[in-house]
Write an enzyme that holds these catalytic residues in place. Structure first.
Site, short mmCIF file in Angstrom:
data_model
loop_
_atom_site.label_atom_id
_atom_site.label_comp_id
_atom_site.label_asym_id
_atom_site.label_seq_id
_atom_site.Cartn_x
_atom_site.Cartn_y
_atom_site.Cartn_z
N TYR A 56 -19.49 133.61 -23.25
CA TYR A 56 -18.40 133.32 -24.20
C TYR A 56 -18.37 131.82 -24.33
CZ TYR A 56 -13.71 133.33 -26.28
OH TYR A 56 -12.64 133.15 -27.12
N TYR A 120 -12.60 127.57 -20.78
CA TYR A 120 -14.04 127.86 -20.82
C TYR A 120 -14.71 127.36 -19.54
CZ TYR A 120 -18.96 127.07 -21.93
OH TYR A 120 -20.34 127.02 -21.87
N LYS A 124 -16.53 129.55 -16.50
CA LYS A 124 -17.92 129.32 -16.12
C LYS A 124 -18.02 128.95 -14.64
CE LYS A 124 -21.14 129.34 -18.42
NZ LYS A 124 -22.11 130.45 -18.68
#
Length: 280
Positions: A56, A120, A124
């Site tokens: 993503y 994000y 990750k």
């Protein structure tokens, strides 16, 4: 060597398919929002090596879709890594410079503490932790500022904007290494071959050199395209986005050279070739 790739239409995934005979799984075959399906795909295909080139990557949208981003960027890689560990299959996972908080000017070493600034980056980072916790032979390859002739990226955005504008303002206080997707793919394939042969993995960095600002990257793009576009540098503060970006995305890639003999090349030659293909 049978290589199974998660991802089919992304920049690195497309380069992996161009450079090698791999089995690439798109969303229809392995939806990363269903981690169990990803693990099942590994069991079904029985590969020699697995590369996760899917993620993503909508950095700003992730601020509003944190749960989905976490499922795709953390839970799915966790399921893949556990399936690989159980099958004694080397697992290579692509990560990001966004796991760092971006202070200072020195390149981030692979051992540097991580402190992501946005959702994000947080997802990750959680994915990295999960891959390590699975206990199998793995590579986590952090990279930055990926560009290619595929998908959506900064180079293609600049070229598109330059078709209707003769002047652009571009951020000049975020510094990083523009990285050709083709180089990332080549590095992953070389590492996959070495790990299939018994070499141990770990966490590594692969980023283009030299490090530059987005402003400089834009200027180089227009030079390569032969377009006379006036570029004005602006601070990040003048270009607010939902997700906070790190100012320093420089990555120290020295351990990749030491352990695998891979040295990221100067990105300018790749940029010129990619821009030529995009504009011809």
């Amino acid at each position: 060597m049978k290589i199974l790739v998660f991802g089919k239409t992304g920049q690195v995934a497309q380069e992996l398919q161009r450079q090698a005979d791999v089995t690439a799984l798109g969303r229809d075959a392995a939806d990363l929002s269903d981690p169990a399906a990803c693990a099942a795909a590994i069991t079904a295909h029985q590969p020699d090596v697995v590369i996760n080139a899917a993620a993503y990557t909508a950095v700003d949208r992730a601020e509003d879709e944190a749960d989905l981003a976490h499922t795709i960027n953390a839970q799915a890689p966790a399921a893949m890594a556990m399936a690989c560990a159980q099958g004694d299959i080397p697992f290579l996972h692509v990560s990001t410079d966004y796991v760092f908080e971006g202070s200072g000017t020195a390149p981030w070493s692979v051992e540097a503490p991580i402190a992501p600034l946005n959702v994000y980056g947080q997802t990750k980072a959680a994915g990295e932790d999960a891959v390590r916790a699975a206990g199998g032979n793995h590579v986590i390859l952090r990279t930055s500022w990926v560009f290619s002739e595929h998908g959506n990226n900064f180079v293609k955005t600049m070229l598109r904007l330059s078709e209707t504008r003769d002047a652009l303002s571009v951020v000049n206080d975020q510094i990083g290494g523009p990285t050709p997707a083709g180089g990332i793919a080549a590095a992953l394939l070389q590492m996959a071959q070495a790990m299939h042969g018994g070499q141990t993995g770990g966490t590594y960095h692969y980023a283009g050199a030299p490090s530059v600002s987005w402003e400089c990257f834009a200027r180089e793009t227009f030079v390569a395209a032969g377009r006379d576009i006036a570029v004005t540098g602006i601070p990040t503060a003048d270009y607010p986005t939902p997700a906070t970006r790190p100012l320093n995305s420089r990555l120290d890639c020295s351990t990749l050279t030491t352990d695998f003999g891979i040295t990221p090349a100067d990105w300018k030659a790749d940029l010129a070739a990619i821009v030529h293909r995009l504009t011809s």
